[in-house]
Write a protein that holds these residues in place. Structure first.
Motif, PDB file in Angstrom:
ATOM      1  N   SER A   3     -12.118  49.203  75.113  1.00 25.94           N
ATOM      2  CA  SER A   3     -12.028  48.382  76.326  1.00 25.94           C
ATOM      3  C   SER A   3     -13.424  47.973  76.759  1.00 25.94           C
ATOM      4  O   SER A   3     -14.396  48.698  76.543  1.00 25.94           O
ATOM      5  CB  SER A   3     -11.339  49.155  77.446  1.00 25.94           C
ATOM      6  OG  SER A   3     -12.093  50.290  77.784  1.00 25.94           O
ATOM      7  N   ASP A   5     -15.623  45.284  79.825  1.00 26.12           N
ATOM      8  CA  ASP A   5     -15.508  44.501  81.052  1.00 26.12           C
ATOM      9  C   ASP A   5     -16.744  43.637  81.188  1.00 26.12           C
ATOM     10  O   ASP A   5     -17.821  44.122  81.520  1.00 26.12           O
ATOM     11  CB  ASP A   5     -15.356  45.421  82.268  1.00 26.12           C
ATOM     12  CG  ASP A   5     -15.038  44.635  83.539  1.00 26.12           C
ATOM     13  OD1 ASP A   5     -14.727  43.434  83.414  1.00 26.12           O
ATOM     14  OD2 ASP A   5     -15.104  45.207  84.633  1.00 26.12           O
ATOM     15  N   HIS A  31     -14.746  39.461  86.919  1.00 25.72           N
ATOM     16  CA  HIS A  31     -14.515  40.323  85.763  1.00 25.72           C
ATOM     17  C   HIS A  31     -13.807  39.473  84.709  1.00 25.72           C
ATOM     18  O   HIS A  31     -12.752  38.903  84.982  1.00 25.72           O
ATOM     19  CB  HIS A  31     -13.657  41.523  86.155  1.00 25.72           C
ATOM     20  CG  HIS A  31     -14.326  42.423  87.149  1.00 25.72           C
ATOM     21  ND1 HIS A  31     -15.006  43.561  86.795  1.00 25.72           N
ATOM     22  CD2 HIS A  31     -14.436  42.334  88.494  1.00 25.72           C
ATOM     23  CE1 HIS A  31     -15.491  44.145  87.878  1.00 25.72           C
ATOM     24  NE2 HIS A  31     -15.158  43.412  88.930  1.00 25.72           N
ATOM     25  N   THR A  33     -12.602  40.291  81.579  1.00 27.51           N
ATOM     26  CA  THR A  33     -11.932  40.993  80.497  1.00 27.51           C
ATOM     27  C   THR A  33     -10.776  40.169  79.939  1.00 27.51           C
ATOM     28  O   THR A  33     -10.585  40.071  78.733  1.00 27.51           O
ATOM     29  CB  THR A  33     -11.410  42.355  80.983  1.00 27.51           C
ATOM     30  OG1 THR A  33     -12.510  43.118  81.480  1.00 27.51           O
ATOM     31  CG2 THR A  33     -10.757  43.117  79.841  1.00 27.51           C
ATOM     32  N   GLN A  34      -9.997  39.553  80.816  1.00 23.68           N
ATOM     33  CA  GLN A  34      -8.835  38.781  80.372  1.00 23.68           C
ATOM     34  C   GLN A  34      -9.193  37.332  80.073  1.00 23.68           C
ATOM     35  O   GLN A  34      -8.845  36.801  79.029  1.00 23.68           O
ATOM     36  CB  GLN A  34      -7.741  38.851  81.432  1.00 23.68           C
ATOM     37  CG  GLN A  34      -7.161  40.255  81.593  1.00 23.68           C
ATOM     38  CD  GLN A  34      -6.056  40.270  82.632  1.00 23.68           C
ATOM     39  OE1 GLN A  34      -6.089  39.508  83.596  1.00 23.68           O
ATOM     40  NE2 GLN A  34      -5.092  41.151  82.452  1.00 23.68           N
ATOM     41  N   GLN A  36     -12.239  34.623  79.585  1.00 29.41           N
ATOM     42  CA  GLN A  36     -13.665  34.660  79.292  1.00 29.41           C
ATOM     43  C   GLN A  36     -14.472  33.645  80.091  1.00 29.41           C
ATOM     44  O   GLN A  36     -15.694  33.702  80.093  1.00 29.41           O
ATOM     45  CB  GLN A  36     -13.888  34.440  77.792  1.00 29.41           C
ATOM     46  CG  GLN A  36     -13.235  35.535  76.949  1.00 29.41           C
ATOM     47  CD  GLN A  36     -13.475  35.337  75.468  1.00 29.41           C
ATOM     48  OE1 GLN A  36     -14.593  35.080  75.048  1.00 29.41           O
ATOM     49  NE2 GLN A  36     -12.415  35.446  74.687  1.00 29.41           N
TER      50      GLN A  36
END
Length: 231
Positions: A3, A5, A31, A33-34, A36
């Protein structure tokens, strides 16, 4: 599974405007993470007297890259960029005919010059929101034809009725996603470029093809200078 972040931030410079709290800028951290690439702030409460917000820009004078309200923007990993509010000056109230319908304004006629560029409908008149453009708006104009290239509708606009811009030659339009109806006969010619700004909050399904497509486009944009295989 590993993972991670990725974070970035955007400084939003209101560039002569202010929000409801009187602030003239703000910084948002994202953030990634999902997704870009972050979605730019829709800024629904941002205002400036006599102007309509058309988006964000990478330069304060509007000569940089245009970023739509709520559209995605590239920020280097862990980096920060500044976006400046992009404003368009509204038409003079004295050039507009209108009726008051309750606490709202409906435009019924235009009496100014037809070569105003861009042609910007004001968000409010006498403190009341401008919500509709009637079918007689371009009837009996002094200028005969609206020769402007760009039409800007404020985020207060809900309806543009049939024949509203019968005598016009617009090729570009800015409006927001909360508009309810633009009649197919509102414009005599096809408009080639449509800029849709976000105003209403997004509503996503668990699996949304539009979101998947946007994520794939993000990957292409961020890796445009790298070798890649596309299936």
């Amino acid at each position: 599974a590993v993972s991670f972040d990725i974070k970035c931030s955007i400084v939003y410079d209101y560039n002569g405007g202010a929000d409801n709290d009187g602030e003239t800028s703000k910084t948002i951290s994202y953030h990634l993470t999902q997704h870009q690439r972050p979605n730019a702030d829709p800024a629904p409460t941002l205002h400036r007297d006599g102007h309509v917000l058309t988006g964000w820009n990478t330069l304060p004078d509007g000569s940089g890259d245009h970023v739509g309200l709520g559209s995605r923007v590239t920020v280097a990993n862990g980096g920060q960029i500044t976006l400046y509010a992009e404003w368009a000056k509204s038409l003079d109230q004295d050039d507009l005919l209108y009726i008051v319908r309750g606490d709202e304004i409906v435009l019924t006629g235009y009496r100014g010059k037809g070569d105003v560029q861009p042609f910007v409908i004001p968000a409010e008149i006498d403190g009341k929101p401008v919500v509709e453009i009637g079918g007689s708006f371009t009837a009996n104009m002094r200028c005969g034809t609206l020769s402007s290239q760009t039409l800007v509708l404020p985020n207060t606009m809900r309806n543009v009725v049939s024949n509203a811009f019968l005598h016009s030659t617009f090729s570009e339009i800015y409006f927001s996603d909360n508009i309810e109806d633009i009649d197919e006969r509102a414009f005599p010619y096809n408009i080639g470029t449509w800029h849709i700004n976000a105003f209403d909050p997004p509503c996503f399904q668990a699996e949304n093809n539009s979101t998947i497509f946007a994520d794939n486009m993000d990957r292409l944009i961020l890796n445009k200078d790298k070798k890649k295989l596309i299936f």
